[in-house]
Design an enzyme around this catalytic site. Structure first.
Site, short mmCIF file in Angstrom:
data_model
loop_
_atom_site.label_atom_id
_atom_site.label_comp_id
_atom_site.label_asym_id
_atom_site.label_seq_id
_atom_site.Cartn_x
_atom_site.Cartn_y
_atom_site.Cartn_z
N GLY A 1 -6.21 2.87 9.65
CA GLY A 1 -6.57 4.07 10.08
C GLY A 1 -7.56 3.91 11.16
N HIS B 1 -3.45 8.02 -10.12
CA HIS B 1 -3.21 6.53 -10.46
C HIS B 1 -3.70 5.87 -12.19
CE1 HIS B 1 -3.53 5.65 -5.88
NE2 HIS B 1 -2.19 6.05 -6.22
P1 NAI Z 1 -7.51 -0.45 5.21
O1 NAI Z 1 -7.04 -1.04 3.66
O2 NAI Z 1 -6.55 -0.94 6.47
O3 NAI Z 1 -8.93 -0.93 5.22
C1 NAI Z 1 -9.21 -2.30 5.46
C2 NAI Z 1 -10.70 -2.23 6.16
O4 NAI Z 1 -11.72 -1.89 5.37
C3 NAI Z 1 -10.84 -3.63 6.83
O5 NAI Z 1 -10.27 -3.83 7.71
C4 NAI Z 1 -12.44 -3.45 6.87
O6 NAI Z 1 -12.73 -2.77 7.87
C5 NAI Z 1 -12.69 -2.42 5.39
N1 NAI Z 1 -13.06 -3.48 4.48
C6 NAI Z 1 -12.28 -4.08 3.73
N2 NAI Z 1 -12.89 -4.76 2.72
C7 NAI Z 1 -14.26 -4.51 3.00
C8 NAI Z 1 -15.33 -4.96 2.20
N3 NAI Z 1 -15.59 -5.87 1.20
N4 NAI Z 1 -16.50 -4.52 2.85
C9 NAI Z 1 -16.50 -3.75 3.69
N5 NAI Z 1 -15.55 -3.24 4.36
C10 NAI Z 1 -14.49 -3.64 4.13
O7 NAI Z 1 -7.49 1.04 4.89
P2 NAI Z 1 -6.65 2.04 5.47
O8 NAI Z 1 -5.20 1.70 5.55
O9 NAI Z 1 -7.21 2.42 6.97
O10 NAI Z 1 -7.09 3.25 4.82
C11 NAI Z 1 -8.32 4.13 4.76
C12 NAI Z 1 -8.34 4.77 3.45
O11 NAI Z 1 -7.32 5.78 3.69
C13 NAI Z 1 -8.17 4.09 2.20
O12 NAI Z 1 -8.79 4.76 1.36
C14 NAI Z 1 -6.48 4.53 1.95
O13 NAI Z 1 -6.28 4.73 0.76
C15 NAI Z 1 -6.43 5.85 2.51
N6 NAI Z 1 -4.87 6.02 3.00
C16 NAI Z 1 -4.33 5.13 3.89
C17 NAI Z 1 -3.03 5.48 4.35
C18 NAI Z 1 -2.21 4.46 5.24
O14 NAI Z 1 -1.40 4.86 5.63
N7 NAI Z 1 -2.82 3.16 5.59
C19 NAI Z 1 -2.43 6.70 3.92
C20 NAI Z 1 -3.21 7.36 3.38
C21 NAI Z 1 -4.32 7.35 2.74
#
Ligand code: NAI
Length: 399
Positions: free
Chosen positions: A12, A213
């Site tokens: 995101g 979930h």
């Molecule tokens: P993501 O899984 O890509 O996030 C990973 C990022 O979170 C890492 O790059 C880092 O910056 C941070 N992170 C990971 N572990 C960490 C730790 N231990 N400590 C601190 N930071 C840490 O998340 P994404 O895909 O951007 O999604 C963001 C939110 O949106 C999530 O809650 C996801 O469930 C939700 N979401 C995502 C969708 C998608 O298509 N990617 C669709 C709908 C909802």
């Protein structure tokens, strides 16, 4: 000019940085506190374009080549002049960002959880304390896109853009530079359409991963005989009657919580809160084949085709459930436990939440509920309102 700071370094955050920086009148910056992400992102941009590819059904993809103006690990470097801080990370990371940003939070800033997930506002108010009163807090119920990063620091892809995104805002005592929704809309561009209405609590209560979930896991595994399976079962499309019933009852308890609150506070708008069946019908209008009831709607939802239960492969090549997956490890402490905490403040009985939490915490090695109360040793690692000492209705409402 709207200056937006995007917090995160995942799917995101990459897309928000690409889309935000391509919008007229928007400066997009990135703060990533995690590991060496900021350094890696900067290195990647030195050698490559920063490309955001937006897939549009039936048309050629749109390829953006704009990049964030700054990517840093240092909150002091990226916060000057910032109007909007967008938290675009999994909920467990919000606290770390809020603590790091606290010294740099200025009156009039807007803090956006996108997605906020259950209890985003409790974390903001609990961590920022007095400072929170002067900022506006917004929370949206999802990410604007289905997206993935394809090359760290240089390429990401939007697979689908939501038509609309539901959210709510609580304005602080110092007015923001512009209307918070219109600033956020400027950053995202025309889609999705932001529908910001009602109280923040309505978005927390509709953080549906909190109940979808855990209920599906409970339905599948609470009566499991412990024998490894030949293949991971389908998660949504394989839903059983008992899982659907647990989900429906969890949703009933969430609705009862909203009803109990509005019964004593008719000035609080919780119209965002609806039953999960209704939520499914309008969230997936073109994907559900059999709309008879909640059970058939989830089982026949084409958007979920092929998604299976998180499982661990045994040495014999069979499968057992993965209870360390985020569907429990995040959706309990940043989901169902938060909602249980709100229900408790509202004085609403929650037999199904208690049944599911009790079952789940046993498999997680955690303790949230103890003797029927939210007083277990791991409540402090959740973001239930109780963790922050919010035990009155006024404090849960941010008053
Ligand atoms: P993501 O899984 O890509 O996030 C990973 C990022 O979170 C890492 O790059 C880092 O910056 C941070 N992170 C990971 N572990 C960490 C730790 N231990 N400590 C601190 N930071 C840490 O998340 P994404 O895909 O951007 O999604 C963001 C939110 O949106 C999530 O809650 C996801 O469930 C939700 N979401 C995502 C969708 C998608 O298509 N990617 C669709 C709908 C909802």
């Amino acid at each position: 000019m709207v200056v937006a700071l995007i917090c995160g370094g995942g799917n995101g955050a990459h897309v928000a940085a690409g889309i935000g920086s391509s919008q007229p009148g928007v400066e997009a910056r990135v703060l990533s506190l995690y590991s060496d992400e900021a350094e890696r992102w900067n290195n990647a941009m030195k050698h490559n374009d920063f490309t955001t590819t937006i897939v549009v059904k039936g048309k050629d993809p749109i390829v953006l080549k704009t990049r964030p103006s700054m990517v840093s690990k240092d909150p002091g470097e990226v916060t000057p002049d910032v109007d909007l801080i967008i938290f675009m990370v999994p909920a467990f990371a919000h606290e770390q960002y809020l603590k790091a940003l606290k010294p740099f939070i200025r009156p009039g800033m807007v803090l956006v959880g996108c997605p906020g997930q259950a209890g985003f506002e409790f974390a903001v108010w609990g961590i920022l304390g007095e400072k929170a009163k002067q900022v506006s807090v917004m929370s949206y119920d999802s990410l604007p896109w289905a997206c993935r990063l394809t090359q760290f620091g240089s390429a990401a892809e939007v697979l689908g853009t939501k038509n609309s995104l539901a959210g709510a805002v609580q304005k602080g005592s110092t007015p923001p530079k512009e209307d918070p929704t219109s600033m956020m809309q400027k950053v995202l561009g025309p889609s999705p359409e932001l529908v910001t209405r009602g109280h923040l609590l309505g978005i927390s209560l509709m953080g549906v991963n909190a109940y979808v979930h855990p209920a599906i896991l409970y339905g599948q595994w609470s009566q499991w005989d412990g024998k490894p399976l030949d293949a991971p079962p389908l998660f949504y499309n394989g839903l059983g009657r008992s899982g659907a019933q647990a989900l429906s009852q969890l949703s009933d308890e969430v609705m009862a919580t909203a009803k109990a609150i509005t019964a004593v506070r008719d000035d609080i708008n919780l119209t965002n809160v609806e039953h999960i069946f209704d939520w499914y019908l309008h969230s997936y209008p073109n994907d559900i084949v059999d709309k008879t009831d909640l059970y058939t709607s989830i089982r026949s939802n084409g958007a979920y085709t092929g998604l299976t239960h998180p499982c661990v492969k045994t040495a014999e090549g069979k499968y057992t459930p993965d209870f360390g997956h985020r569907y429990l490890m995040e959706d309990l402490p940043f989901g169902l436990v938060v909602l249980r905490g709100v229900a408790s403040v509202a004085g609403v009985p929650t037999p199904t939440m208690d049944k599911v939490i009790t079952w789940a915490q046993g498999h997680m090695g955690k303790e949230y509920l103890k003797d029927g109360q939210l007083s277990g040793k791991d409540v402090s690692d959740s973001r239930s309102p109780q963790k922050y000492g919010f035990t009155t209705l006024e404090s849960v409402l941010g008053e």
